[in-house]
Design a protein around this motif. Structure first.
Motif, PDB file in Angstrom:
ATOM      1  N   ALA A  99       0.826  -1.202   0.000  1.00 26.43           N
ATOM      2  CA  ALA A  99       0.000   0.000   0.000  1.00 26.43           C
ATOM      3  C   ALA A  99       0.862   1.255   0.000  1.00 26.43           C
ATOM      4  CB  ALA A  99      -0.931  -0.006   1.214  1.00 26.43           C
ATOM      5  N   ALA A 170       1.687  -6.870  -3.080  1.00 25.02           N
ATOM      6  CA  ALA A 170       0.289  -7.079  -2.727  1.00 25.02           C
ATOM      7  C   ALA A 170      -0.134  -8.512  -3.031  1.00 25.02           C
ATOM      8  CB  ALA A 170      -0.585  -6.087  -3.488  1.00 25.02           C
ATOM      9  N   LEU A 217      -6.982  -2.814   3.123  1.00 23.70           N
ATOM     10  CA  LEU A 217      -5.892  -1.840   3.031  1.00 23.70           C
ATOM     11  C   LEU A 217      -5.372  -1.728   1.608  1.00 23.70           C
ATOM     12  CD1 LEU A 217      -3.788   0.048   4.305  1.00 23.70           C
ATOM     13  CD2 LEU A 217      -2.417  -1.971   4.846  1.00 23.70           C
ATOM     14  N   LEU A 218      -5.108  -2.869   0.977  1.00 22.79           N
ATOM     15  CA  LEU A 218      -4.576  -2.855  -0.389  1.00 22.79           C
ATOM     16  C   LEU A 218      -5.609  -2.320  -1.381  1.00 22.79           C
ATOM     17  CD1 LEU A 218      -2.726  -6.273  -0.272  1.00 22.79           C
ATOM     18  CD2 LEU A 218      -1.644  -4.040  -0.547  1.00 22.79           C
ATOM     19  N   ALA A 221      -5.693   1.504  -0.968  1.00 20.75           N
ATOM     20  CA  ALA A 221      -4.498   2.130  -1.534  1.00 20.75           C
ATOM     21  C   ALA A 221      -4.529   2.096  -3.053  1.00 20.75           C
ATOM     22  CB  ALA A 221      -3.240   1.429  -1.013  1.00 20.75           C
TER      23      ALA A 221
END
Length: 244
Positions: A99, A170, A217-218, A221
């Protein structure tokens, strides 16, 4: 599509991100990707190390293995809460790194600073915490490659490299969590198993929790990074200087 701030979706970034994710998935078992996998393992172990320092513990050493395994040996003050933080730090370490790469490159336009920071991080981890010659050589060698890339690559190539590293990081983070969640033999010796031993919460529940947080989260981002920031109408204006 655009965000509330007016940022518009950058189709080129999205296409390139999907291309890298697909390439990483397709060539996952090839030897060419081994250095990148070890890089993400180092991110994972660095997550444990950082969490250890944050709770007042000390890191003895970090080791990497050619089979993509890694270990962070730490000494912790007593307390179950500290153990939960440290055991969980590895799961989020690579997700946070992926991220951060996306946001730093495309949202904050740091470009070469991203590679420079990665170079400093690897060099420091290798010199301070490497527990064997292989780990030290990998950290210093990879740091040298990233330093050369930051120094000599054109800006466009730096953006592409950073996006590739972010996409692969990721992907590895999600695969790591997937194995812990669905592969019982791996889950039994994972960080999720350590969390289960100290909390009585099943390992699969911990793996599911960190998978959910990692994906969120990924995803956030990627969403932010794939939208180009609007150019201010004042960005091309400069303030007049005065002589005194």
């Amino acid at each position: 599509m655009q965000t509330a701030s007016g940022a518009k979706l950058n189709a080129g970034r999205v296409a390139l991100l999907l291309l890298f994710l697909g390439a990483g998935w397709y060539f996952w078992e090839t030897a060419a990707l081994l250095p990148l996998k070890l890089l993400v393992v180092m991110m994972h172990e660095s997550g444990h190390a950082l969490a250890t320092l944050l709770v007042g513990g000390s890191v003895e050493h970090i080791t990497l293995r050619i089979d993509e395994s890694g270990a962070c040996l730490s000494s912790l003050p007593p307390g179950i809460f500290r153990k939960i933080i440290v055991f969980s730090g590895g799961y989020l370490g690579s997700a946070v790194a992926g991220a951060g790469l996306l946001l730093a490159t495309f949202r904050f336009r740091l470009r070469r600073w991203v590679l420079g920071a990665a170079c400093v991080w690897l060099g420091a981890m290798g010199v301070i915490y490497a527990g064997d010659p292989f780990t030290l050589a990998f950290c210093l060698g990879t740091a040298g490659v990233l330093a050369l890339a930051a120094k000599f690559l054109p800006e466009g190539a730096v953006d592409v490299l950073n996006l590739f590293l972010a996409a692969f990081t990721a992907l590895y983070a999600l695969f790591d969590l997937r194995d812990d969640l669905w592969n019982s033999s791996i889950r039994s010796i994972s960080d999720a198993a350590l969390l289960a031993q100290h909390t009585w919460v099943p390992a699969i529940a911990w793996a599911a929790l960190w998978t959910l947080l990692g994906v969120m989260l990924l995803g956030w981002a990627a969403y932010v990074s794939m939208h180009a920031r609007p150019t201010s109408r004042f960005s091309s204006l400069s303030m007049p200087s005065r002589r005194f």
